[in-house]
Design a protein around this motif. Structure first.
Motif, mmCIF file in Angstrom:
data_model
loop_
_atom_site.group_PDB
_atom_site.id
_atom_site.type_symbol
_atom_site.label_atom_id
_atom_site.label_comp_id
_atom_site.label_asym_id
_atom_site.label_seq_id
_atom_site.Cartn_x
_atom_site.Cartn_y
_atom_site.Cartn_z
ATOM 1 N N ASN A 136 -41.977 -20.342 8.819
ATOM 2 C CA ASN A 136 -40.738 -21.059 8.501
ATOM 3 C C ASN A 136 -39.631 -20.588 9.438
ATOM 4 N N CYS A 155 -33.966 -28.293 17.369
ATOM 5 C CA CYS A 155 -34.757 -28.595 16.182
ATOM 6 C C CYS A 155 -35.974 -29.459 16.545
ATOM 7 N N TYR A 172 -39.806 -28.515 15.972
ATOM 8 C CA TYR A 172 -40.630 -29.445 15.200
ATOM 9 C C TYR A 172 -41.929 -29.773 15.947
ATOM 10 N N SER A 217 -44.611 -23.950 14.040
ATOM 11 C CA SER A 217 -43.579 -24.046 13.003
ATOM 12 C C SER A 217 -44.148 -24.725 11.756
ATOM 13 N N LYS A 218 -43.742 -24.192 10.597
ATOM 14 C CA LYS A 218 -44.178 -24.808 9.348
ATOM 15 C C LYS A 218 -42.986 -25.604 8.823
ATOM 16 N N ARG A 219 -42.109 -24.931 8.080
ATOM 17 C CA ARG A 219 -40.915 -25.631 7.604
ATOM 18 C C ARG A 219 -39.714 -25.215 8.451
ATOM 19 N N TYR A 252 -35.512 -25.088 8.568
ATOM 20 C CA TYR A 252 -34.284 -25.190 7.779
ATOM 21 C C TYR A 252 -33.101 -25.169 8.739
ATOM 22 N N ALA A 267 -36.259 -31.808 9.473
ATOM 23 C CA ALA A 267 -36.088 -30.479 8.899
ATOM 24 C C ALA A 267 -35.314 -30.618 7.595
ATOM 25 N N GLN A 268 -35.175 -29.508 6.884
ATOM 26 C CA GLN A 268 -34.338 -29.553 5.679
ATOM 27 C C GLN A 268 -32.960 -28.984 6.014
ATOM 28 N N PHE A 286 -35.982 -18.997 1.186
ATOM 29 C CA PHE A 286 -36.943 -19.938 1.777
ATOM 30 C C PHE A 286 -38.000 -19.242 2.647
#
Ligand code: AMP
Ligand code: GLY
Length: 420
Positions: free
Chosen positions: A2, A16, A20, A25-27, A29, A41-42, A61
């Motif tokens: 993450n 970003c 991505y 990369s997983k998640r 933020y 992304a979040q 996170f």
């Protein structure tokens, strides 16, 4: 893993996007991110100077690597704070960030290490300004010492304007510092050279040329940047060798002498005259919009690169680049860099289907329900890659025409130096 990304501009959307695309990369933020990053992304809304708030988010996170986009949190010590709290973070520490955070620090480092730069004087009062004026020619450049969001530099043609601008700075116009740097004006061609740096080594990270003036033919007031292209042909192999030997090497060594180190991206802002580079400024981050033309050309897995940098293994890393050129044009709100309206809908944005070599990076946008609206001066950055600057620019302008945003304007002459 993450990954956390700090910032919310076009630069951060480009960062970003590369994170991505990485298989590592997983998640992702984004703190706080923008409409563009929210698609991949979040976004988490937090003040980028609220270090404790950021740390809470990182822990909650399970973020394993943090990348800091803008200068302000770097200059205020976010990296030191996160390292102390055992977070892996990519970016320079507070001491190293003074290269951008204090013009006086940067100029003194140049003098102490024989780095070519404009003659200057650090002034804390008007009598020092007067003394420097006696032995200088015009134009002269007055620079507020601390961070000034790109507004701290004035090129003055007369003694009267030097005194006026100086007085404002001494009175505290730029809250971060009441000092200024007075320096001689350099002419030549401006270009930027980028590096990725760790404790043990550094690697080339692209060249670019920005367009700071708001108007075509480089007229009008300065902006954060109206467009850029990469590579910058003015940085030929000979100039590059000089940049490394006369500017970069002495700087890295200077930090080591002080028992400190530089790590992160390093933006070397240069004036080049007769194949000789002079340092105008250091920035301790990627440029915006330069990042939006450099990253699309990167072939190497970006997250792998960042991991190697935070583990000080850049010397074992090969970085490869696409041979093609790239350009970005910034679509701005009408009125920028002066007063402009916000919350104007960009209604065609959803209809724009970009191809593999085109990118629409968001900068000053936000969502109002399901509508994308403007929320800043620099709103969108349209980037494209190709073999000729002329064709790339034509393609970008055709995308902007399809967008047909009534609230905006852009410079049609980006790249004029490389398009005859
Ligand atoms: P800085 O914030 O130091 O990068 O300055 C902003 C811009 O002012 C630069 O990108 C240059 O275009 C211009 N500038 C700064 N210093 C000088 C100088 N000594 N001579 C000529 N132009 C300068
Ligand atoms: N484009 C100029 C900067 O990022 O400072």
């Amino acid at each position: 893993m993450n990954i956390g990304l700090i910032g919310s501009g076009g630069r951060e959307h480009a960062l970003c996007q590369k994170i991505y695309e990485s298989r590592l990369s997983k998640r992702i933020y984004c703190l706080p991110g923008n409409v563009g990053t929210s698609k991949i992304a979040q976004n988490i809304n937090v003040d980028i100077l609220n270090f404790k708030g950021i740390l809470k988010i990182i822990n909650f996170f399970d973020i394993k690597l943090v990348i800091v986009g803008p200068e302000e949190p770097l200059v205020k010590g976010l990296v030191d704070f996160l390292i102390k709290n055992k977070v892996k973070v990519f970016g320079p520490n507070k001491f190293a960030s003074k290269l951008e955070g204090s013009k006086a620090f940067m100029k003194r480092l140049c003098i102490a290490n024989n780095i070519p730069t404009a003659n200057f004087k650090v002034c804390k009062d008007s009598s020092t300004v007067e003394k420097f004026l006696k032995k200088s020619k015009f134009p002269l450049v007055v620079k507020a010492d601390g961070l000034a969001a790109g507004k701290g530099v004035t090129i003055c043609k007369t003694r009267k304007s030097v005194l006026k601008v100086s007085k404002e700075i001494f009175k505290g116009k730029f809250k971060t510092s009441r000092k200024l740097v007075l320096e001689e004006f350099l002419d030549g061609e401006e270009a930027s050279y980028f590096l990725i740096v760790d404790k043990n080594s550094y690697k080339f990270f692209g060249t670019a040329q920005d367009h700071k003036k708001v108007g075509e033919n480089d007229r009008g007031p300065n902006t954060g940047g109206m467009g850029a292209y990469s590579p910058a042909p003015v940085i030929n192999p000979e100039v590059e060798r000089k940049i490394i030997s006369k500017i970069v090497e002495p700087t890295i060594k200077a930090f080591k002498k002080k028992n400190n180190y530089y790590s992160g991206f390093l933006y070397v802002g240069l004036m080049i005259k007769n194949n000789e580079p002079y340092l105008i400024e250091y920035n301790v981050r990627m440029g915006d919009p330069e990042c939006q033309v450099i990253l699309p050309r990167l072939k190497t897995d970006f997250v792998k690169l960042l991991i190697n940098a935070v583990n000080n293994k850049l010397n074992k890393t090969l970085i490869s680049w696409r041979k093609e050129k790239s350009m970005t044009i910034v679509l701005c709100s009408k009125g920028y860099p002066g007063k402009y309206k916000k919350n104007i809908e960009i209604n065609n944005i959803k209809k724009i289907k970009t191809k593999k070599n085109d990118f629409v990076y968001h900068a000053g946008t936000k969502l109002e329900g399901r509508k994308v609206v403007s929320n800043g001066g620099r709103v969108l950055n349209i980037t494209s890659i190709g073999n000729s600057y002329y064709n790339i620019r034509k393609r970008i302008i055709s995308i902007i025409k399809r967008l047909n945003w009534k609230g905006g304007f852009f410079r049609k002459d980006i790249g004029w130096k490389v398009i005859r």
